[in-house]
Motif scaffolding. Structure first.
Motif, PDB file in Angstrom:
ATOM      1  N   ARG A 358      65.233   7.508 -27.475  1.00 46.47           N
ATOM      2  CA  ARG A 358      65.265   6.189 -28.092  1.00 46.47           C
ATOM      3  C   ARG A 358      63.889   5.534 -28.254  1.00 46.47           C
ATOM      4  NH1 ARG A 358      69.370   8.079 -29.280  1.00 46.47           N
ATOM      5  NH2 ARG A 358      71.494   7.288 -28.931  1.00 46.47           N
ATOM      6  N   ASP A 359      62.801   6.209 -27.900  1.00 45.10           N
ATOM      7  CA  ASP A 359      61.493   5.573 -28.056  1.00 45.10           C
ATOM      8  C   ASP A 359      60.414   6.639 -28.212  1.00 45.10           C
ATOM      9  OD1 ASP A 359      60.076   6.026 -25.263  1.00 45.10           O
ATOM     10  OD2 ASP A 359      62.144   5.429 -24.835  1.00 45.10           O
ATOM     11  N   ARG A 360      59.283   6.201 -28.754  1.00 45.73           N
ATOM     12  CA  ARG A 360      58.192   7.126 -29.038  1.00 45.73           C
ATOM     13  C   ARG A 360      57.599   7.705 -27.749  1.00 45.73           C
ATOM     14  NH1 ARG A 360      54.375   8.059 -33.306  1.00 45.73           N
ATOM     15  NH2 ARG A 360      53.096   9.788 -32.522  1.00 45.73           N
ATOM     16  N   GLY A 361      57.583   6.934 -26.674  1.00 52.05           N
ATOM     17  CA  GLY A 361      57.060   7.455 -25.422  1.00 52.05           C
ATOM     18  C   GLY A 361      57.852   8.651 -24.925  1.00 52.05           C
ATOM     19  N   THR A 362      59.179   8.586 -25.008  1.00 53.46           N
ATOM     20  CA  THR A 362      60.016   9.720 -24.608  1.00 53.46           C
ATOM     21  C   THR A 362      59.752  10.912 -25.507  1.00 53.46           C
ATOM     22  OG1 THR A 362      61.734   8.239 -23.777  1.00 53.46           O
ATOM     23  CG2 THR A 362      62.397  10.492 -24.272  1.00 53.46           C
ATOM     24  N   PRO A 390      62.392   6.554 -39.267  1.00 54.51           N
ATOM     25  CA  PRO A 390      61.158   7.336 -39.108  1.00 54.51           C
ATOM     26  C   PRO A 390      59.891   6.587 -39.484  1.00 54.51           C
ATOM     27  CG  PRO A 390      62.869   8.701 -40.067  1.00 54.51           C
ATOM     28  CD  PRO A 390      63.407   7.301 -40.038  1.00 54.51           C
ATOM     29  N   ALA A 391      59.985   5.652 -40.426  1.00 51.34           N
ATOM     30  CA  ALA A 391      58.784   4.918 -40.826  1.00 51.34           C
ATOM     31  C   ALA A 391      58.170   4.182 -39.640  1.00 51.34           C
ATOM     32  CB  ALA A 391      59.117   3.935 -41.948  1.00 51.34           C
ATOM     33  N   ARG A 392      58.995   3.686 -38.731  1.00 50.41           N
ATOM     34  CA  ARG A 392      58.470   2.989 -37.549  1.00 50.41           C
ATOM     35  C   ARG A 392      57.960   3.973 -36.502  1.00 50.41           C
ATOM     36  NH1 ARG A 392      60.636  -0.350 -34.084  1.00 50.41           N
ATOM     37  NH2 ARG A 392      62.831   0.250 -34.197  1.00 50.41           N
ATOM     38  N   LEU A 393      58.717   5.043 -36.268  1.00 47.97           N
ATOM     39  CA  LEU A 393      58.357   5.967 -35.192  1.00 47.97           C
ATOM     40  C   LEU A 393      57.146   6.821 -35.524  1.00 47.97           C
ATOM     41  CD1 LEU A 393      61.913   7.131 -34.110  1.00 47.97           C
ATOM     42  CD2 LEU A 393      60.344   5.707 -32.786  1.00 47.97           C
ATOM     43  N   LEU A 394      56.874   7.030 -36.802  1.00 48.19           N
ATOM     44  CA  LEU A 394      55.771   7.898 -37.201  1.00 48.19           C
ATOM     45  C   LEU A 394      54.464   7.147 -37.422  1.00 48.19           C
ATOM     46  CD1 LEU A 394      57.739  10.189 -39.690  1.00 48.19           C
ATOM     47  CD2 LEU A 394      56.782  10.898 -37.484  1.00 48.19           C
ATOM     48  N   ALA A 398      52.454   3.885 -33.042  1.00 42.43           N
ATOM     49  CA  ALA A 398      53.785   3.828 -32.422  1.00 42.43           C
ATOM     50  C   ALA A 398      53.751   4.284 -30.968  1.00 42.43           C
ATOM     51  CB  ALA A 398      54.774   4.678 -33.219  1.00 42.43           C
ATOM     52  N   ALA A 399      52.949   5.299 -30.662  1.00 39.76           N
ATOM     53  CA  ALA A 399      52.893   5.790 -29.284  1.00 39.76           C
ATOM     54  C   ALA A 399      52.292   4.743 -28.363  1.00 39.76           C
ATOM     55  CB  ALA A 399      52.100   7.089 -29.230  1.00 39.76           C
ATOM     56  N   ALA A 400      51.187   4.137 -28.807  1.00 39.83           N
ATOM     57  CA  ALA A 400      50.522   3.132 -27.967  1.00 39.83           C
ATOM     58  C   ALA A 400      51.382   1.896 -27.782  1.00 39.83           C
ATOM     59  CB  ALA A 400      49.175   2.755 -28.590  1.00 39.83           C
ATOM     60  N   ASP A 401      52.142   1.543 -28.802  1.00 38.30           N
ATOM     61  CA  ASP A 401      52.969   0.340 -28.745  1.00 38.30           C
ATOM     62  C   ASP A 401      54.311   0.564 -28.060  1.00 38.30           C
ATOM     63  OD1 ASP A 401      50.978  -0.931 -30.065  1.00 38.30           O
ATOM     64  OD2 ASP A 401      51.982  -1.034 -32.007  1.00 38.30           O
ATOM     65  N   GLY A 402      54.650   1.829 -27.769  1.00 42.90           N
ATOM     66  CA  GLY A 402      55.950   2.108 -27.169  1.00 42.90           C
ATOM     67  C   GLY A 402      57.109   1.796 -28.099  1.00 42.90           C
TER      68      GLY A 402
END
Length: 446
Positions: A358-362, A390-394, A398-402
Motif C-alpha cells: 500500500r505504499d512506496r516504502g514497502t 501509478p502516476a503518484r507512486l512512480l 514518492a519514495a522520500a515522501d512515503g
C-alpha cells in the motif's frame, strides 16, 4: 537459483523488467480485478474504461481480471468475461491497442472456477441454470459436502476424466492463442484463489490416482497446450500456499509445498510466478481487511444478495461469517512477502508480489536488498479508488515522501460484486482523499 544481489544491482521501481522476452517498462503492475464487463456489446468499452487509466498513468503491466475459457459454467462471480469465442477475443485488440498507445503491456488472466463456480454458491444462478454441473478434480471434500447438506452450497459435481483434463487444458490453450493474436503481451493463469488450477494443486481437493494426481501436472499440461498454439507469448501463473486454512482442515499446501511447486513450474518453462498465501475456501484470506458493514447494509444491493444467497436468513449468516473472517484475516502489510522471498531464493524466473502492498516504502523494501522478495509489485483494490494510481507512486519523490494509496481496505468495493455490482470504491472519506489528489494534479503523468 539467482545469485545474491550486490548493492549496485538492486533494481528501482522505474527499471524495466524482462518477462519471457517481453520488456515491462517498469516494475509496478495493476493486479487482476473483477471488471464485470461480461460479453455484451459494451464489453470492450467497459474493459478499456477500467484498464486504460492505469496504463495512461504509467503502470508497466496491466492485468485484465479472470476470464473464463469455456462458454458455459465456470464463472466464480457475476459479470465475468468469457474468452471461448475467437471472434469476441479478436475484438479485444481495441483494448490492447489502447494500452500499447501509452507504452504499457497487458496480460489476460485465464480461469475456470471448478467447484468455486456460481453453479455451486449462487442460488439464483443455479435456479436459472438447473442443468449445469461443476467441474471437479475429485469429489467435493467433506467440509464442502457439509455446506451442501446445510443448504449453503449446491453441488452436482462432474469429476473430470483424464481425457477431459486434457480437453480443459486445450481450452486454456485456445483462449491463450486467441488472446495473443489480439495483442495481449502475456498470459496470466489464475492458479490460486480456489479456481480449478488451484484445485488440481491442492491435496484438499485433489485425490486423483491418475497422472493429474501430481499437483504440478495440470499446470504443465496447460502450459504445453498454450505453447502448442502460441509458442512466443510469455506465461505466468499464481501459485497457492494454503497457510491460512482453518485449524483442523486439511491436508493443505504448506509454504514448503508452494516453493517446491514453484520450482517445478520454473523447470517446466513458466516465465514468471506469483506466489500467494490463502485458504482452501473462498474467504477473506484472499483480500483481508475490515468488515464491509456499509455494503452489507446498503439497501441498493439487498435484492442482489437475496438472489445470490436465496433468503434473508442465509444472507445474514453469510454476512456474519464475513464479519468473523474479518477478525481472523486482519489486514497485514505485504502479507505474501515472506513466501515470495522464499520462492525468489529457489527460482530463476521473475517473482511478482502482491497482496497488502500500500505504499512506496514497502515497494522499495520488496525490490531492494541482498535477499529480494519480488522482481515486480502489484496492487489490486487500490485501483478501484485511484484508477490512475501509478502516476503518484512512480513520481521521483514518492519514495522520500512515503507516498501511500488512499484505499483503507474496508472491502466495501468487494462484497456487492456477489450481487452483480461493479467493483468501485464506495467509501466517502477515501473518495474525498482521491479527489483532493486529483485537484492537486497528482494523477498527471510527468
Amino acid at each position: 537459483m539467482r545469485p545474491e544481489r550486490q548493492p549496485s544491482s538492486v533494481p528501482e521501481l522505474t527499471d524495466p523488467l524482462d518477462v519471457g522476452g517481453v520488456t515491462l517498462p517498469n516494475r509496478l503492475y495493476r493486479a487482476p480485478l473483477l471488471e464485470h464487463a461480461g460479453n455484451g456489446p459494451e464489453a470492450v468499452e467497459t474493459l478499456t474504461a477500467e484498464l486504460e487509466p492505469a496504463a495512461a498513468a504509467g503502470a508497466g503491466l496491466v492485468c485484465q481480471g479472470a476470464t473464463i475459457v469455456r462458454g458455459e459454467g465456470g464463472c466464480a462471480a457475476p459479470g465475468m468475461t468469457r474468452v471461448h469465442d475467437p471472434d469476441f477475443v479478436a475484438d479485444l485488440d481495441r483494448l490492447t491497442d489502447a494500452i500499447h498507445a501509452h507504452g504499457g503491456r497487458i496480460a489476460i488472466q485465464l480461469e475456470h472456477g471448478g467447484l468455486r463456480s456460481m453453479e455451486a454458491w449462487h442460488r439464483g444462478f443455479r435456479d436459472r441454470n438447473p442443468g449445469l454441473e461443476q467441474l471437479a478434480v475429485s469429489p467435493p471434500p467433506r467440509p464442502l459436502r457439509l455446506f451442501d447438506r446445510l443448504g449453503f452450497l449446491d453441488y452436482d459435481a462432474h469429476v473430470l476424466t483424464t481425457e477431459e483434463c486434457y480437453d480443459l487444458a486445450a481450452d486454456f490453450g485456445r483462449a491463450a492463442a486467441a488472446a495473443a493474436d489480439a495483442g495481449y503481451d502475456l498470459i496470466h493463469l489464475a492458479g490460486a484463489n480456489m479456481g480449478i488450477l488451484h484445485q488440481f494443486a491442492s491435496p484438499f481437493y485433489n485425490h486423483r490416482d491418475d497422472e493429474f494426481g501430481d499437483p504440478a501436472r495440470f499446470f504443465e499440461v496447460v502450459l504445453a497446450a498454450i505453447r502448442d498454439r502460441a509458442d512466443d507469448v510469455p506465461v505466468l501463473t499464481k501459485v497457492p500456499a494454503e497457510t491460512e486454512a482453518p485449524p483442523g482442515i486439511g491436508p493443505t499446501l504448506s509454504t514448503a509445498d508452494c516453493v517446491r511447486l514453484c520450482q517445478r513450474l520454473d523447470a517446466a518453462g513458466y516465465d514468471a510466478l506469483v506466489p500467494v498465501n490463502g485458504s482452501v475456501f473462498w474467504d477473506m484470506s484472499v483480500i483481508r481487511g475490515a468488515f464491509p458493514s456499509r455494503s452489507w447494509r446498503d439497501e441498493r444491493f439487498r435484492e442482489g444478495y437475496l438472489d445470490a444467497f436465496g433468503s434473508r436468513p442465509r444472507a445474514a449468516l453469510v454476512a456474519a461469517a464475513n464479519w468473523a473472517e474479518s477478525l481472523v484475516y486482519s489486514r497485514e502489510s505485504a502479507w505474501n512477502e515472506d513466501l515470495c522471498r522464499r520462492v525468489c531464493e529457489r527460482v530463476d524466473v521473475p517473482v511478482l508480489c502482491e497482496g497488502g502492498i500500500r505504499d512506496r516504502g514497502t515497494i522499495e523494501r520488496l525490490l531492494g536488498g541482498g535477499s529480494p522478495s519480488a522482481d515486480a509489485v502489484g496492487m489490486a483494490r487500490p485501483f478501484y479508488a485511484e484508477p490512475e494510481l501509478p502516476a503518484r507512486l512512480l513520481r521521483p519523490d514518492a519514495a522520500a515522501d512515503g507516498t501511500a494509496v488512499v484505499c483503507e481496505d474496508c472491502n466495501n468495493c468487494v462484497v456487492p460484486q456477489a450481487a452483480g455490482e461493479p467493483g468501485v470504491c464506495r467509501t466517502p472519506a477515501v473518495l474525498e482523499r482521491a479527489g483532493e489528489h486529483r485537484k492537486a494534479g497528482a494523477y498527471e503523468r510527468e
